[in-house]
Motif scaffolding. Structure first.
Motif, PDB file in Angstrom:
ATOM      1  N   ALA A   1      93.889 -11.235 -25.968  1.00 28.48           N
ATOM      2  CA  ALA A   1      92.986 -11.578 -27.073  1.00 28.48           C
ATOM      3  C   ALA A   1      91.840 -12.453 -26.567  1.00 28.48           C
ATOM      4  O   ALA A   1      90.674 -12.249 -26.947  1.00 28.48           O
ATOM      5  CB  ALA A   1      93.770 -12.289 -28.182  1.00 28.48           C
TER       6      ALA A   1
ATOM      7  N   ARG B   1      96.068   0.060 -24.673  1.00 27.33           N
ATOM      8  CA  ARG B   1      95.012  -0.719 -25.328  1.00 27.33           C
ATOM      9  C   ARG B   1      94.759  -0.305 -26.776  1.00 27.33           C
ATOM     10  O   ARG B   1      93.779  -0.747 -27.386  1.00 27.33           O
ATOM     11  CB  ARG B   1      93.712  -0.582 -24.522  1.00 27.33           C
TER      12      ARG B   1
ATOM     13  N   HIS C   1      87.479   3.256 -37.435  1.00 29.53           N
ATOM     14  CA  HIS C   1      88.861   3.639 -37.741  1.00 29.53           C
ATOM     15  C   HIS C   1      88.889   4.927 -38.552  1.00 29.53           C
ATOM     16  O   HIS C   1      89.632   5.864 -38.251  1.00 29.53           O
ATOM     17  CB  HIS C   1      89.547   2.535 -38.569  1.00 29.53           C
TER      18      HIS C   1
ATOM     19  N   HIS D   1      89.394 -10.229 -24.511  1.00 28.32           N
ATOM     20  CA  HIS D   1      88.711  -9.224 -25.332  1.00 28.32           C
ATOM     21  C   HIS D   1      87.782  -9.858 -26.371  1.00 28.32           C
ATOM     22  O   HIS D   1      86.770  -9.267 -26.740  1.00 28.32           O
ATOM     23  CB  HIS D   1      89.741  -8.298 -25.992  1.00 28.32           C
ATOM     24  N   ASP D   2      88.125 -11.052 -26.830  1.00 29.12           N
ATOM     25  CA  ASP D   2      87.219 -11.722 -27.769  1.00 29.12           C
ATOM     26  C   ASP D   2      85.903 -12.082 -27.077  1.00 29.12           C
ATOM     27  O   ASP D   2      84.833 -11.994 -27.683  1.00 29.12           O
ATOM     28  CB  ASP D   2      87.878 -12.973 -28.365  1.00 29.12           C
TER      29      ASP D   2
ATOM     30  N   ALA E   1      96.347  -1.048 -29.552  1.00 31.17           N
ATOM     31  CA  ALA E   1      96.460  -2.131 -30.548  1.00 31.17           C
ATOM     32  C   ALA E   1      95.222  -3.037 -30.503  1.00 31.17           C
ATOM     33  O   ALA E   1      94.711  -3.456 -31.551  1.00 31.17           O
ATOM     34  CB  ALA E   1      97.716  -2.960 -30.299  1.00 31.17           C
ATOM     35  N   GLU E   2      94.733  -3.321 -29.304  1.00 28.75           N
ATOM     36  CA  GLU E   2      93.544  -4.164 -29.192  1.00 28.75           C
ATOM     37  C   GLU E   2      92.309  -3.445 -29.735  1.00 28.75           C
ATOM     38  O   GLU E   2      91.441  -4.058 -30.363  1.00 28.75           O
ATOM     39  CB  GLU E   2      93.315  -4.593 -27.730  1.00 28.75           C
ATOM     40  N   TRP E   3      92.223  -2.123 -29.482  1.00 33.41           N
ATOM     41  CA  TRP E   3      91.116  -1.358 -30.070  1.00 33.41           C
ATOM     42  C   TRP E   3      91.205  -1.464 -31.594  1.00 33.41           C
ATOM     43  O   TRP E   3      90.199  -1.721 -32.281  1.00 33.41           O
ATOM     44  CB  TRP E   3      91.171   0.112 -29.629  1.00 33.41           C
ATOM     45  N   ALA E   4      92.414  -1.280 -32.133  1.00 33.77           N
ATOM     46  CA  ALA E   4      92.598  -1.312 -33.596  1.00 33.77           C
ATOM     47  C   ALA E   4      92.184  -2.675 -34.152  1.00 33.77           C
ATOM     48  O   ALA E   4      91.590  -2.768 -35.226  1.00 33.77           O
ATOM     49  CB  ALA E   4      94.052  -1.016 -33.937  1.00 33.77           C
ATOM     50  N   ARG E   5      92.479  -3.714 -33.401  1.00 33.67           N
ATOM     51  CA  ARG E   5      92.126  -5.072 -33.864  1.00 33.67           C
ATOM     52  C   ARG E   5      90.613  -5.263 -33.918  1.00 33.67           C
ATOM     53  O   ARG E   5      90.095  -5.918 -34.831  1.00 33.67           O
ATOM     54  CB  ARG E   5      92.757  -6.105 -32.906  1.00 33.67           C
ATOM     55  N   LEU E   6      89.907  -4.677 -32.970  1.00 35.96           N
ATOM     56  CA  LEU E   6      88.482  -4.989 -32.823  1.00 35.96           C
ATOM     57  C   LEU E   6      87.536  -3.950 -33.425  1.00 35.96           C
ATOM     58  O   LEU E   6      86.365  -4.240 -33.648  1.00 35.96           O
ATOM     59  CB  LEU E   6      88.151  -5.178 -31.333  1.00 35.96           C
TER      60      LEU E   6
END
Ligand code: FAD
Ligand code: MLT
Ligand code: ZN
Length: 462
Positions: A400, A423, A436, A403-404, A425-430
């Protein structure tokens, strides 16, 4: 739920008994290159031709069985590894290796998806042509996998990503239909460019079975240099000057940290002729004999301006190869040293120094014991910001944090390796809501039952 035994019989009847692997025979296909993802497939099927791929896909569709396409299994995002349900079928393209046709005048080559990159490059080289995709895994990575991941590598600076080299594609769609557009054309604006749906989508929309690729002239001369720089700002200044001095001949501008060179020395027994906190590996290629002169002038300028503190310009092909060996050993050395959390990030090149500063500051707070193996394609603004010596519990915080910083620089959290399962989950977060929504709509339109590489790239529902 699939009806397994009849499906295995069907796959055997399509491809032959020996082409359907079960039990221990599946081991090499069930785990990724880094030994990070461990799947449990129902079976591995190894078709010999496109028609067999299509029949296998149709048989899986009929029984509601999920498929995981696999090429050379060198991917770094876990995209080719199945889940551990014991229900997924790996469709391995490793028997489809034919080089069908090479056209040295039209500068194209048509190959099956399972052809190994190095073999295809050798075939092009025999005709004095180059397939300009270069990466350390080229002895194992296969054309279908390179296309599915839109692979990058060390020559992107000059020749672009794999996407730009794909002229034609043959794909088996999730319902078993064959979409064949194996055109040897540089220009084709007739309708949607459908092949783009399958390039870089990591086998989530169909299985690539063959491709037509663009070739370029094989440069007759190359100039390769390893140069120590005092800091990142000097590296960027040198990059700008290199664009001026050697222009379109510049093919690689790679950054390696001193820590990375130490790993290569310790684990691979290779010693660099030049070392510092930051080192550049630069290459230019041309058929014009004036290349070496231009390279020498560039190095002279670098020393005069204080952008370089030490350096070697390779005197022979063997010396150039040895410099590249250092670069290409970084990933293996990293693995031998215990592995790393890989961050395959890109930001605009002018933001690289600030990114390094800010990410370093963040990590000092969340993982003070972290060690770094930072290297990559500086000329593309793409760094492998790999963090070592981090506990399993701290991994999410490290991801995090890095990536932030990437997001703050409007960068990418996967510049060239793809999302796979590593990756997603991190794509989904950002990612934004429209990203989406559109991603989900494309997936549902092509693969409504979600049977092609589920859990990869596209976040699971709900
Ligand atoms: P696989 O690992 O088998 O598969 C990768 C993905 O593609 C999976 O999602 C899989 O399902 C899908 N896929 C495979 N074949 C097909 C097909 N025929 N149709 C549809 N989908 C398919 N990558 C870079 O971009 N740049 C680098 O510099 C680079 N260097 C590397 C160095 C090392 C030492 C290693 C181990 C890897 C490196 N990689 C690099 C990553 C990797 O080599 C690339 O991602 C490569 O393109 C994967 O090819 P593959 O045939 O091994 O694919
Ligand atoms: C590289 O540039 O060498 C690759 O992308 C591999 C890696 O990131 O380890
Ligand atoms: Zn890379």
């Amino acid at each position: 739920m699939s009806d397994e035994a009849p499906l295995l019989d069907t796959l055997r009847s399509i491809c032959g008994d020996a082409a359907v692997l079960t039990g221990g025979d599946m081991a090499a296909y069930a785990t990724d290159w880094r030994d990070m993802f461990h799947g449990k497939p129902l079976c591995v099927v190894r078709p010999a031709e496109t028609a067999e791929v299509a029949q296998c896909v149709a048989a899986c569709a009929e029984t509601g069985t999920a498929i995981v396409p696999q090429g050379g299994n060198t991917g770094l995002a876990g995209g080719a590894t199945p889940d551990d349900s014991g229900t997924q079928v790996i469709v391995a393209l490793d028997r489809m290796t034919a080089i069908r046709r090479i056209d040295p005048v039209g500068m194209t080559i048509e190959v099956e998806a399972g052809a190994i990159l190095q073999t295809v490059k050798d075939a092009a080289g025999d005709e004095n042509r180059l397939l300009p995709i270069s990466l350390a895994a080229e002895g194992s990575a296969r054309i279908g996998g390179l296309i599915a991941t839109n692979a990058g590598g060390v020559d992107v600076l000059r020749y672009g990503m794999t996407r730009g080299l794909v002229l034609g594609l043959e794909v088996v769609l999730p319902d078993g239909q064959i979409l064949s557009r194996l055109r040897h054309l540089r220009k084709d604006n007739a309708g949607y460019d459908l092949k783009q749906l399958f390039i870089g989508t990591e086998g989530t929309l169909g299985i690539v079975t063959a491709a037509v690729l663009r070739l370029v002239p094989q440069p007759r001369h190359r100039a390769t240099a390893l140069i120590a720089v005092p800091d990142i700002a000097s590296a960027i200044a040198l990059y700008a000057r290199a664009q001026d001095e050697v222009g379109e001949a510049l093919s690689a501008f790679e950054l390696i940290s001193g820590a990375g060179l130490d790993l290569v020395a310790e684990h691979m027994g290779q010693t660099a002729p030049v070392t510092a906190d930051w080192v550049l590996l630069i290459e230019a290629g041309s058929s014009l004999p004036s290349l070496r002169e231009a390279a020498e002038k560039l190095l002279e300028t670098a020393f005069e301006e204080g952008w370089a503190t030490d350096g070697v310009l390779a005197e022979s092909e063997a010396q150039a190869d040895a410099l590249w060996q250092l670069r290409e050993s970084l990933t293996e050395a990293e693995g031998k040293a215990g592995g790393a959390i890989k961050h395959d990030i890109s930001v605009p090149i002018t933001g690289i120094a600030a990114f390094l500063q800010e990410a370093g500051n963040m990590l000092r707070a969340v993982a003070p014991e972290a060690k770094f193996n930072v290297f990559g394609h500086l000329g593309d603004g793409n760094l492998h910001y790999n963090v070592m010596n981090v506990t399993r519990e701290d991994a999410a915080k490290v991801n995090a944090a890095v990536h932030d910083v990437v997001a703050a620089h409007h960068g990418s959290i996967s510049a060239e390796h793809g999302l796979g399962q590593y990756r997603v989950a991190e794509w989904a977060r950002l990612a934004s809501q429209p990203e989406h929504d559109l991603t989900r709509r494309i997936k549902d339109a092509l693969d409504p039952d979600g049977l092609i590489n589920p859990g990869k790239v596209v976040p699971k529902r709900g």
